[in-house]
Motif scaffolding. Structure first.
Motif, PDB file in Angstrom:
ATOM      1  N   HIS A 197       0.844  -1.675   0.079  1.00  0.00           N
ATOM      2  CA  HIS A 197       0.004   0.126  -0.201  1.00  0.00           C
ATOM      3  C   HIS A 197       0.691   1.145  -0.001  1.00  0.00           C
ATOM      4  O   HIS A 197       2.129   1.297  -0.175  1.00  0.00           O
ATOM      5  CB  HIS A 197      -0.981   0.312   1.321  1.00  0.00           C
ATOM      6  CG  HIS A 197      -1.733  -0.941   1.071  1.00  0.00           C
ATOM      7  ND1 HIS A 197      -2.181  -2.360   1.093  1.00  0.00           N
ATOM      8  CD2 HIS A 197      -3.341  -0.648   0.418  1.00  0.00           C
ATOM      9  CE1 HIS A 197      -3.251  -2.498   1.167  1.00  0.00           C
ATOM     10  NE2 HIS A 197      -4.460  -1.626   0.728  1.00  0.00           N
ATOM     11  N   LYS A 208      -0.624   4.406   4.701  1.00  0.00           N
ATOM     12  CA  LYS A 208      -0.780   3.628   5.468  1.00  0.00           C
ATOM     13  C   LYS A 208      -0.515   3.999   6.895  1.00  0.00           C
ATOM     14  O   LYS A 208       0.776   3.061   7.018  1.00  0.00           O
ATOM     15  CB  LYS A 208      -1.646   2.469   4.544  1.00  0.00           C
ATOM     16  CG  LYS A 208      -2.113   1.202   5.351  1.00  0.00           C
ATOM     17  CD  LYS A 208      -2.584   0.353   4.133  1.00  0.00           C
ATOM     18  CE  LYS A 208      -3.498  -0.494   4.994  1.00  0.00           C
ATOM     19  NZ  LYS A 208      -5.207  -0.110   4.990  1.00  0.00           N
ATOM     20  N   SER A 263      -2.589  -5.193   5.647  1.00  0.00           N
ATOM     21  CA  SER A 263      -3.562  -3.838   6.205  1.00  0.00           C
ATOM     22  C   SER A 263      -5.092  -5.177   6.327  1.00  0.00           C
ATOM     23  O   SER A 263      -4.966  -5.967   6.540  1.00  0.00           O
ATOM     24  CB  SER A 263      -3.492  -4.349   4.522  1.00  0.00           C
ATOM     25  OG  SER A 263      -3.695  -5.380   3.447  1.00  0.00           O
TER      26      SER A 263
END
Length: 242
Positions: free
Chosen positions: A131, A135, A140
């Protein structure tokens, strides 16, 4: 045509959802800024979409329950206490919580579960995700979603099988482990691959997100689907009929 409320509407994801609501022919009725109190206005809409923060989730769920309207939660980085709160809220209103609202990702989740069930435990499973540099949580929510699908197919808890801390002399790969690798950099919207590694062959199932619009469109479709459903806990798999 449905009337939507969006919690966290000034964030990048919130703005994309507002655009997707209009694109789908629905009405963006009210927006609540990150950390704002949704209680005074949340009852003005048919469904609320929450992409704010874990710290605000319990308050947002309470407001939705008080108003008696369904809520779709796409906030990531949730802990056990948040899942308990989601379960409690689902006894009063329809609740759809997911680590990823992309229709493609949720179909990928289904395929991962099927593959893990069919291939068996002699195939090693590794999940790779990348990502953008901004982030803040890892792995994730989507990677965990895929890991949970694999773990469920094997009849184990992801918390028992998860391996995401390899560094240095780790020894041989733990039998039955579901490995995670995390990459961060640039402006990558989301890349996920699930690798099934067997003896002398590999199967890779993957998904690439080109921008956050796909998540916004999925959230709108999921939110519209949730309207009129009885109280309970739902997922994007229900939206897709999987």
């Amino acid at each position: 045509m449905a009337e939507f409320g969006v919690i966290g509407h000034k964030g990048r994801m919130g703005q994309a959802i507002a655009d997707a609501i209009d694109e789908a022919g629905h009405i963006f009725r009210v927006g609540v800024d990150m950390g704002g109190d949704p209680a005074p206005i949340i009852g003005q809409c048919d469904v609320v979409v929450d992409f704010s923060s874990p710290a605000a989730l319990k308050h947002n769920l309470k407001a939705a329950c008080s108003a008696g309207i369904p809520i779709l939660v796409g906030t990531t980085g949730l802990e056990e206490e948040h899942f308990v709160a989601l379960a409690d809220a689902s006894e009063k209103i329809p609740v759809l919580q997911t680590g990823n609202t992309s229709l493609g990702v949720n179909l990928l989740q289904h395929l991962v579960q099927e593959a893990a069930a069919k291939l068996g435990t002699d195939w090693d499973i590794e999940i790779l995700e990348m990502h953008h540099r901004m982030k803040v949580d890892a792995p994730s929510g989507t990677a965990k979603l895929l890991g949970e699908a694999a773990a469920e197919a094997r009849g184990v808890k992801l918390s028992d099988a998860m391996d995401s801390g390899r560094h240095g002399q780790t020894g041989a790969r733990r039998e039955g482990a579901i490995g995670f690798a995390t990459l961060r950099g640039g402006t990558v919207a989301g890349e996920h691959s699930v690798i099934f590694a067997g003896n002398e062959e590999r199967l890779t199932l993957s998904h690439s997100a080109e921008n956050r619009t796909i998540f916004a469109r999925g959230a709108v479709r999921g939110g519209a689907w949730l309207i009129g459903k009885p109280a309970g806990r739902y997922s994007m798999k229900d939206v897709l009929g999987l």
